[in-house]
Design a protein around this motif. Structure first.
Motif, PDB file in Angstrom:
ATOM      1  N   ALA A 114       0.372 -25.024 128.165  1.00 49.37           N
ATOM      2  CA  ALA A 114      -0.263 -25.371 129.471  1.00 49.37           C
ATOM      3  C   ALA A 114      -1.532 -25.873 129.414  1.00 49.37           C
ATOM      4  CB  ALA A 114      -0.105 -24.206 130.434  1.00 49.37           C
ATOM      5  N   ILE A 115      -2.109 -26.628 130.601  1.00 50.38           N
ATOM      6  CA  ILE A 115      -3.510 -27.035 130.462  1.00 50.38           C
ATOM      7  C   ILE A 115      -4.175 -26.326 131.697  1.00 50.38           C
ATOM      8  CG2 ILE A 115      -3.189 -29.039 129.329  1.00 50.38           C
ATOM      9  CD1 ILE A 115      -3.255 -30.505 131.831  1.00 50.38           C
ATOM     10  N   ILE A 116      -5.389 -26.191 131.759  1.00 45.52           N
ATOM     11  CA  ILE A 116      -6.379 -25.845 133.058  1.00 45.52           C
ATOM     12  C   ILE A 116      -6.678 -27.118 133.512  1.00 45.52           C
ATOM     13  CG2 ILE A 116      -8.271 -24.568 133.719  1.00 45.52           C
ATOM     14  CD1 ILE A 116      -7.910 -22.960 131.246  1.00 45.52           C
ATOM     15  N   ASN A 147     -13.566 -32.676 132.905  1.00 47.21           N
ATOM     16  CA  ASN A 147     -14.706 -33.395 132.991  1.00 47.21           C
ATOM     17  C   ASN A 147     -14.947 -34.070 131.469  1.00 47.21           C
ATOM     18  OD1 ASN A 147     -16.814 -35.080 133.745  1.00 47.21           O
ATOM     19  ND2 ASN A 147     -18.249 -33.561 133.723  1.00 47.21           N
ATOM     20  N   LYS A 148     -15.520 -33.629 130.723  1.00 46.73           N
ATOM     21  CA  LYS A 148     -15.633 -34.000 129.120  1.00 46.73           C
ATOM     22  C   LYS A 148     -14.510 -33.210 128.351  1.00 46.73           C
ATOM     23  CE  LYS A 148     -19.787 -32.663 128.799  1.00 46.73           C
ATOM     24  NZ  LYS A 148     -21.167 -32.419 128.009  1.00 46.73           N
ATOM     25  N   TYR A 149     -13.945 -31.846 128.952  1.00 44.16           N
ATOM     26  CA  TYR A 149     -12.967 -31.078 128.334  1.00 44.16           C
ATOM     27  C   TYR A 149     -11.712 -30.990 128.763  1.00 44.16           C
ATOM     28  CZ  TYR A 149     -17.986 -30.187 126.378  1.00 44.16           C
ATOM     29  OH  TYR A 149     -18.936 -30.422 126.051  1.00 44.16           O
ATOM     30  N   ILE A 150     -10.845 -30.506 128.039  1.00 41.36           N
ATOM     31  CA  ILE A 150      -9.590 -30.165 128.843  1.00 41.36           C
ATOM     32  C   ILE A 150      -9.263 -28.631 127.829  1.00 41.36           C
ATOM     33  CG2 ILE A 150      -7.215 -30.509 128.866  1.00 41.36           C
ATOM     34  CD1 ILE A 150      -7.827 -33.389 128.785  1.00 41.36           C
ATOM     35  N   CYS A 151      -9.094 -27.799 128.615  1.00 39.18           N
ATOM     36  CA  CYS A 151      -8.632 -26.428 128.053  1.00 39.18           C
ATOM     37  C   CYS A 151      -7.271 -26.464 128.034  1.00 39.18           C
ATOM     38  CB  CYS A 151      -9.262 -25.282 129.179  1.00 39.18           C
ATOM     39  SG  CYS A 151     -11.010 -25.200 129.111  1.00 39.18           S
ATOM     40  N   PHE A 152      -6.319 -25.778 127.047  1.00 43.13           N
ATOM     41  CA  PHE A 152      -5.260 -25.768 126.809  1.00 43.13           C
ATOM     42  C   PHE A 152      -4.818 -24.114 126.190  1.00 43.13           C
ATOM     43  CE2 PHE A 152      -6.582 -27.206 122.831  1.00 43.13           C
ATOM     44  CZ  PHE A 152      -5.751 -26.487 121.814  1.00 43.13           C
ATOM     45  N   TYR A 153      -3.679 -23.877 126.467  1.00 38.80           N
ATOM     46  CA  TYR A 153      -3.403 -22.677 125.493  1.00 38.80           C
ATOM     47  C   TYR A 153      -1.930 -22.891 124.851  1.00 38.80           C
ATOM     48  CZ  TYR A 153      -1.334 -21.025 129.972  1.00 38.80           C
ATOM     49  OH  TYR A 153      -0.970 -20.940 131.361  1.00 38.80           O
ATOM     50  N   VAL A 168      -9.935 -25.968 123.086  1.00 38.69           N
ATOM     51  CA  VAL A 168     -10.514 -27.181 124.088  1.00 38.69           C
ATOM     52  C   VAL A 168     -10.122 -28.307 123.491  1.00 38.69           C
ATOM     53  CG1 VAL A 168     -12.629 -28.136 124.800  1.00 38.69           C
ATOM     54  CG2 VAL A 168     -12.094 -25.830 125.589  1.00 38.69           C
ATOM     55  N   LEU A 169      -9.853 -29.484 124.270  1.00 41.51           N
ATOM     56  CA  LEU A 169      -9.793 -30.917 123.596  1.00 41.51           C
ATOM     57  C   LEU A 169     -10.827 -31.750 124.391  1.00 41.51           C
ATOM     58  CD1 LEU A 169      -5.982 -31.540 124.257  1.00 41.51           C
ATOM     59  CD2 LEU A 169      -6.998 -30.609 121.896  1.00 41.51           C
ATOM     60  N   PHE A 202     -10.184 -23.820 118.457  1.00 43.48           N
ATOM     61  CA  PHE A 202      -9.090 -23.284 118.935  1.00 43.48           C
ATOM     62  C   PHE A 202      -9.116 -21.529 118.682  1.00 43.48           C
ATOM     63  CE2 PHE A 202      -4.832 -21.616 118.168  1.00 43.48           C
ATOM     64  CZ  PHE A 202      -4.267 -21.882 119.347  1.00 43.48           C
ATOM     65  N   ASN A 203      -9.105 -20.808 119.677  1.00 42.59           N
ATOM     66  CA  ASN A 203      -9.258 -19.375 119.398  1.00 42.59           C
ATOM     67  C   ASN A 203      -7.918 -18.641 119.188  1.00 42.59           C
ATOM     68  OD1 ASN A 203      -9.528 -16.473 119.772  1.00 42.59           O
ATOM     69  ND2 ASN A 203     -11.587 -16.904 121.106  1.00 42.59           N
ATOM     70  N   SER A 204      -7.664 -18.452 117.844  1.00 39.61           N
ATOM     71  CA  SER A 204      -6.186 -17.904 117.583  1.00 39.61           C
ATOM     72  C   SER A 204      -6.181 -16.377 117.383  1.00 39.61           C
ATOM     73  CB  SER A 204      -6.033 -18.316 116.094  1.00 39.61           C
ATOM     74  OG  SER A 204      -6.888 -17.930 114.934  1.00 39.61           O
ATOM     75  N   VAL A 205      -7.302 -15.633 117.971  1.00 39.28           N
ATOM     76  CA  VAL A 205      -7.521 -14.314 118.029  1.00 39.28           C
ATOM     77  C   VAL A 205      -7.262 -13.668 119.298  1.00 39.28           C
ATOM     78  CG1 VAL A 205      -8.933 -12.295 117.406  1.00 39.28           C
ATOM     79  CG2 VAL A 205      -8.848 -14.102 115.876  1.00 39.28           C
ATOM     80  N   ASN A 206      -8.267 -14.206 120.294  1.00 39.83           N
ATOM     81  CA  ASN A 206      -8.088 -13.934 121.805  1.00 39.83           C
ATOM     82  C   ASN A 206      -6.977 -14.567 122.361  1.00 39.83           C
ATOM     83  OD1 ASN A 206     -11.479 -13.874 120.790  1.00 39.83           O
ATOM     84  ND2 ASN A 206     -10.674 -12.034 121.944  1.00 39.83           N
ATOM     85  N   THR A 207      -6.657 -13.914 123.356  1.00 40.64           N
ATOM     86  CA  THR A 207      -5.422 -14.451 124.326  1.00 40.64           C
ATOM     87  C   THR A 207      -6.048 -14.807 125.565  1.00 40.64           C
ATOM     88  OG1 THR A 207      -4.869 -12.457 124.921  1.00 40.64           O
ATOM     89  CG2 THR A 207      -3.744 -13.487 123.097  1.00 40.64           C
ATOM     90  N   LEU A 208      -5.881 -15.991 126.370  1.00 41.01           N
ATOM     91  CA  LEU A 208      -6.163 -16.235 127.561  1.00 41.01           C
ATOM     92  C   LEU A 208      -5.780 -15.218 128.708  1.00 41.01           C
ATOM     93  CD1 LEU A 208      -7.801 -18.654 128.770  1.00 41.01           C
ATOM     94  CD2 LEU A 208      -5.789 -19.663 129.632  1.00 41.01           C
TER      95      LEU A 208
END
Length: 587
Positions: free
Chosen positions: A389-391, A395-401, A409-410, A420-426
């Motif tokens: 999914a995406i948020i 603007n300059k960035y796209i957040c995804f999970y 972030v892309l 990419f945060n592979s430890v914490n979860t959204l």
């Protein structure tokens, strides 16, 4: 009071002279007056000096009479109780004297009047208020409004015609409390409401206008807050003038099963969208007249799952259930270009977004494909797959999970992964701050992340795990973060995570929707389940005002200036509230 059997009275007669009979006169001017819904007072004139009693009779039809009471000499009134509102009763009274026949008055027929009920008062200004009541009878000739300063000495201030159930009282003194009652009148009858006490409460919000509709299913407010447009259960589209007490502007019928309305940025028109699987389910309408401006003509749409209007109002983007992204000229309806989301299979596009500079549009489908397109010509810029999914705020960035809710972030221009945060979860709820390039996640902890590096800036304990209605609100300067969890709102300094203040709502309300006033000095919060509305000072957290919509609140909108707002119930009530001098019924 002595009871005398009527049969004995009629049977006792001793001869007397003709002069004695002529001198014994019947009572006259028999009058019946209602004093409560179940009581009447009967009065008459005594025209003889030597009667030995009065015989009062009552009839349900004016023909068959029964003894009601035998009364002492010189009695001229009686109160009859236990009557049924709306029934007809006949009365007659006779003077009795031994050696003389009964001298009987004329018969008076009387219908008990059903009293008006539900007397209430609402504020108009610091010197005027409106009274409303329920009219429960179809036989009144008028309603008389009475007022008192002490609840003892009432005087008539005005009257209104039959079938009218409101009255505006003016030139009031805000330092004085008033008592009101309303009396329904017929030719010889009256029935009164309960008495209410009304006092001036000073500056407060009060319901200025309440309008009821047939289940409001969607609503949008014009950018200048002058119009509100909404859908009813029958899919009719309605427009009200906010500045003229929710006056009806227009209403148009519609055969499609609508589910969303959105104003264009300039407020001149609005869009409607129908059920996902209806063909050609997008329309553009005039906000001024309600006339249809355009509908798609390029090709039948199999159904729209998502849409977006560019910030300059020039383009309308639709994402279809058939996996086709389409771009339209929003004013003319001319089709501009389309792009296929997935070449292998149809994948419904359920999120679209546009960069703030209106140059790039992104589309995301249920198969996990994320694409970026040039908004001007439709050229594909980049494509990513296997995204959960995406948020939407970009603007300059796209957040995804991903499927495990690990997030990253892309770069929106290149599609390159910045981190990419592979430890914490959204967490369950999140929000992107575009101006300060931060990502906020909300759960038991409120966490603020740097969008460029992915590092955690600060975190604060927000409360227990959120219910299904957690919410994040940020002021325009992005200096304060408002987070709601269950029945608590916490306010944070966005820079360092210091908790500025907290406020606990009334119990019985799950989920809160918040909106800031234009100057951001006031925060208006409404309870989705419970219908309570509170107004808080954003600096101190002090409660300014608390009210209740009446049923569950689906939306609140603060209008320009911050001194009025709209509240929308989940069922059928739309209310316009105004901040000012308020009169209220004393409970």
């Amino acid at each position: 009071m002595q009871k005398i059997l009527l049969i004995l009275l009629l049977g006792i007669f001793i001869g007397c002279s003709e002069d004695e009979e002529n001198d014994f006169q019947a009572p006259s001017n028999l009058t019946v007056t209602q004093i409560t819904p179940s009581e009447v007072q009967i009065t008459w004139e005594d025209n003889t000096d030597d009667e030995q009693s009065f015989v009062l009779e009552r009839s349900p039809n004016g023909v068959s009479f029964e003894l009601l009471e035998s009364l002492l000499p010189n009695t001229t009134s009686y109160i009859d109780t236990g009557l049924v509102s709306g029934n007809v009763y006949g009365y007659r009274v006779s003077a009795f004297k031994i050696k003389t026949d009964l001298a009987t008055s004329e018969t008076v027929l009387f219908r008990t009047l059903v009293a008006p009920t539900n007397l209430s008062a609402s504020s108009i200004s610091n010197s005027s208020l409106k009274l409303n009541w329920s009219d429960n009878s179809d036989s009144e000739l008028k309603f008389v409004i009475e007022r008192s300063n002490d609840n003892d000495n009432f005087s008539r201030i005005d009257s209104v015609d039959a079938d009218i159930s409101e009255f505006i009282d003016v030139n009031l003194d805000s330092t004085q409390s008033y008592f009101y009652r309303v009396i329904a009148h017929t030719t010889n009858n009256s029935a009164m409401t309960n008495t209410i006490e009304v006092s001036y409460l000073g500056n407060t919000f009060f319901k200025k206008v309440t309008s009821e509709f047939n289940d409001i299913s969607a609503l949008t407010v014009s950018p200048d807050n002058s119009k509100v447009i909404f859908l009813e259960e029958d899919n009719s589209i309605n427009a009200l003038d906010v500045n003229i007490e929710l006056m009806d502007l227009w209403s148009v019928s519609n055969s499609s099963d609508l589910w969303r309305l959105s104003f264009f940025p300039d407020g001149s028109c609005f869009t409607s969208f129908s059920d996902y699987f209806e063909e050609e389910n997008v329309r553009v309408w005039s906000a001024e007249t309600g006339n249809l401006i355009w509908k798609p003509s390029h090709s039948p749409l199999k159904g729209i799952r998502s849409y977006k209007i560019s910030s300059n109002g020039k383009k309308l983007i639709t994402g279809g259930v058939d996996g086709v992204l389409k771009v339209w000229d929003s004013k003319s309806g001319n089709f501009l270009w389309s792009g296929v989301q997935n070449e292998q299979f149809e994948a419904s596009i359920y999120r679209v977004a546009i960069t703030q500079d209106n140059t790039i549009v992104t589309s995301f489908d249920e198969g996990g494909n994320l694409k970026a397109w040039d908004l001007l010509d439709g050229n594909l810029i980049w494509n990513k797959s296997s995204i959960h999914a995406i948020i939407l705020d970009i603007n300059k960035y796209i957040c995804f999970y991903d499927a495990n809710r690990h997030f990253g972030v892309l770069d929106v221009n290149s599609g390159n992964e910045l981190w990419f945060n592979s430890v914490n979860t959204l967490e369950k709820t999140y929000k992107v701050l575009l101006n300060t390039s931060r990502l906020i996640t909300l759960g038991k902890f409120l966490k603020v992340w740097d969008l460029e590096t992915g590092s955690l800036i600060w975190q604060g304990e927000n409360g227990e795990s959120p219910n299904i209605y957690p919410n994040i609100l940020v002021n325009s300067s992005e200096t304060k973060i408002f987070s709601t969890i269950d029945d608590i709102i916490n306010v944070w300094d966005a820079a360092n995570g210091n908790k500025l203040w907290s406020y606990q709502f009334s119990k019985g309300n799950s989920g809160w929707n918040g909106v800031l006033s234009n100057d951001e000095s006031k925060l208006l919060l409404s309870g989705w389940d419970g219908g309570n509305i509170v107004l808080l000072n954003t600096v101190s957290g002090e409660l300014i005002w608390e009210g209740k919509h009446g049923d569950d609140v689906s939306n609140v909108v603060i209008l320009e200036g911050g001194n009025s707002f709209l509240s929308v119930g989940n069922k059928n009530e739309l209310a316009l509230w105004e901040y000012g001098s308020g009169w209220s019924v004393v409970e």
